[in-house]
Design an enzyme around this catalytic site. Sequence first.
Site, PDB file in Angstrom:
ATOM      1  N   LYS A  62       0.842  -1.212   0.000  1.00 40.90           N
ATOM      2  CA  LYS A  62       0.000   0.000   0.000  1.00 40.90           C
ATOM      3  C   LYS A  62       0.873   1.255   0.000  1.00 40.90           C
ATOM      4  O   LYS A  62       0.759   2.127   0.862  1.00 40.90           O
ATOM      5  CB  LYS A  62      -0.969  -0.014   1.182  1.00 40.90           C
ATOM      6  CG  LYS A  62      -1.954  -1.170   1.092  1.00 40.90           C
ATOM      7  CD  LYS A  62      -3.135  -1.016   2.009  1.00 40.90           C
ATOM      8  CE  LYS A  62      -4.090  -2.182   1.869  1.00 40.90           C
ATOM      9  NZ  LYS A  62      -3.553  -3.481   2.306  1.00 40.90           N
ATOM     10  N   PRO A  67       6.575  10.997  -4.699  1.00 37.22           N
ATOM     11  CA  PRO A  67       7.019  10.236  -5.871  1.00 37.22           C
ATOM     12  C   PRO A  67       8.396   9.607  -5.712  1.00 37.22           C
ATOM     13  O   PRO A  67       8.576   8.420  -6.039  1.00 37.22           O
ATOM     14  CB  PRO A  67       7.005  11.294  -6.989  1.00 37.22           C
ATOM     15  CG  PRO A  67       5.937  12.243  -6.568  1.00 37.22           C
ATOM     16  CD  PRO A  67       6.023  12.317  -5.073  1.00 37.22           C
ATOM     17  N   ASN A  68       9.386  10.344  -5.209  1.00 38.57           N
ATOM     18  CA  ASN A  68      10.733   9.775  -5.126  1.00 38.57           C
ATOM     19  C   ASN A  68      10.782   8.559  -4.216  1.00 38.57           C
ATOM     20  O   ASN A  68      11.391   7.545  -4.553  1.00 38.57           O
ATOM     21  CB  ASN A  68      11.741  10.827  -4.661  1.00 38.57           C
ATOM     22  CG  ASN A  68      13.153  10.302  -4.764  1.00 38.57           C
ATOM     23  OD1 ASN A  68      13.612   9.945  -5.845  1.00 38.57           O
ATOM     24  ND2 ASN A  68      13.831  10.203  -3.629  1.00 38.57           N
ATOM     25  N   SER A 117     -12.012  -2.148   2.369  1.00 37.52           N
ATOM     26  CA  SER A 117     -13.154  -3.023   2.648  1.00 37.52           C
ATOM     27  C   SER A 117     -13.681  -2.970   4.079  1.00 37.52           C
ATOM     28  O   SER A 117     -14.786  -3.411   4.345  1.00 37.52           O
ATOM     29  CB  SER A 117     -12.750  -4.469   2.343  1.00 37.52           C
ATOM     30  OG  SER A 117     -11.644  -4.838   3.146  1.00 37.52           O
ATOM     31  N   ALA A 179     -17.586 -14.523  -2.225  1.00 39.83           N
ATOM     32  CA  ALA A 179     -16.821 -14.565  -3.475  1.00 39.83           C
ATOM     33  C   ALA A 179     -17.737 -14.455  -4.695  1.00 39.83           C
ATOM     34  O   ALA A 179     -17.475 -13.670  -5.613  1.00 39.83           O
ATOM     35  CB  ALA A 179     -15.997 -15.851  -3.527  1.00 39.83           C
ATOM     36  N   GLY A 193      -7.892 -14.314   2.571  1.00 35.27           N
ATOM     37  CA  GLY A 193      -6.829 -14.583   3.521  1.00 35.27           C
ATOM     38  C   GLY A 193      -7.230 -15.577   4.593  1.00 35.27           C
ATOM     39  O   GLY A 193      -7.110 -16.796   4.416  1.00 35.27           O
TER      40      GLY A 193
HETATM   41  O1  3DU Z   1      -9.739 -10.493   5.525  1.00 36.97           O
HETATM   42  P1  3DU Z   1      -8.771 -11.499   4.981  1.00 36.97           P
HETATM   43  O2  3DU Z   1      -8.063 -12.302   6.025  1.00 36.97           O
HETATM   44  O3  3DU Z   1      -9.407 -12.360   3.914  1.00 36.97           O
HETATM   45  O4  3DU Z   1      -7.563 -10.704   4.250  1.00 36.97           O
HETATM   46  C1  3DU Z   1      -7.750  -9.662   3.346  1.00 36.97           C
HETATM   47  C2  3DU Z   1      -6.423  -9.173   2.861  1.00 36.97           C
HETATM   48  O5  3DU Z   1      -6.597  -8.090   1.959  1.00 36.97           O
HETATM   49  C3  3DU Z   1      -5.486  -8.664   3.947  1.00 36.97           C
HETATM   50  O6  3DU Z   1      -4.154  -8.938   3.522  1.00 36.97           O
HETATM   51  C4  3DU Z   1      -5.718  -7.175   3.949  1.00 36.97           C
HETATM   52  O7  3DU Z   1      -4.594  -6.464   4.389  1.00 36.97           O
HETATM   53  C5  3DU Z   1      -5.982  -6.908   2.473  1.00 36.97           C
HETATM   54  N1  3DU Z   1      -6.839  -5.758   2.185  1.00 36.97           N
HETATM   55  C6  3DU Z   1      -8.085  -5.652   2.701  1.00 36.97           C
HETATM   56  O8  3DU Z   1      -8.521  -6.538   3.440  1.00 36.97           O
HETATM   57  C7  3DU Z   1      -8.877  -4.543   2.377  1.00 36.97           C
HETATM   58  C8  3DU Z   1      -8.436  -3.606   1.547  1.00 36.97           C
HETATM   59  O9  3DU Z   1      -9.218  -2.612   1.222  1.00 36.97           O
HETATM   60  C9  3DU Z   1      -7.169  -3.736   1.018  1.00 36.97           C
HETATM   61  C10 3DU Z   1      -6.409  -4.836   1.356  1.00 36.97           C
END
Ligand code: 3DU
Length: 219
Positions: A62, A67-68, A117, A179, A193
């Site tokens: 992330k 920029p540099n 998310s 999904a 994850g």
């Molecule tokens: O919730 P999970 O364990 O299925 O993992 C989701 C992964 O995606 C985790 O590595 C998290 O850092 C990444 N992620 C998000 O969950 C939400 C985002 O907006 C961006 C990345």
Amino acid sequence: MERKTRMILALDVSDREEALKIAEDVSEFVDAIKVGYPLVLATGLEIIRELAEFAPIIADFKVADIPNTNRLICKQVFEAGADAVIVQGFTGRDSLDACIEVASEYRRDVFVVSEMSHPGGAEFLQPVGEAIARMASEAGAFGLVAPATRPERVKKIRKIIGDKLTIISPGVGAQGGRASDVIAAGADWVIVGRSIYKAELPKEAASEIAAEIEAELRG
Ligand code: 3DU
């Protein structure tokens, strides 16, 4: 990255052996493996090359700097063997351009986070998510990261970007997203994850989600 199973494993474990074992176990069900701070800080950047034996690697750092600094970070990530990097979009066009320039030198890909998310993702980022998606499209990014917990947002973002960019979507399972819903909404890949790496049988868990996606695609 090939679109076969349409699933990406988020490998947020902190033990090298465990990471390699899970990667090997589930490799037939995933199109890529996403590694981020939890695994890399615990085991070192070399884990990227080790895991690349099983699937293409997306480095989820992330990246969100000037920029540099972004340029320096992306160089390290690609030198380490990653096939793609995830960067933030809120830092603006010049910061994103720096990442895309380095990625094109290495012939690798950049994914841009347009909106996150988790519940807090709706506080500050969501209101600018569509503008970030447009910027990423104009800048020539390979894809966007959009939330599986809000399929309606994925749908909206897909409308904005058309087929020009791919969408990878985290938030399936542990965060509450499904999904099949997010694939139906227009995501190219779901990111999963905990529902896989914390399952008693990660291979079974991955196989079940892959089957759900396949059924959705078959209609
Ligand atoms: O919730 P999970 O364990 O299925 O993992 C989701 C992964 O995606 C985790 O590595 C998290 O850092 C990444 N992620 C998000 O969950 C939400 C985002 O907006 C961006 C990345």
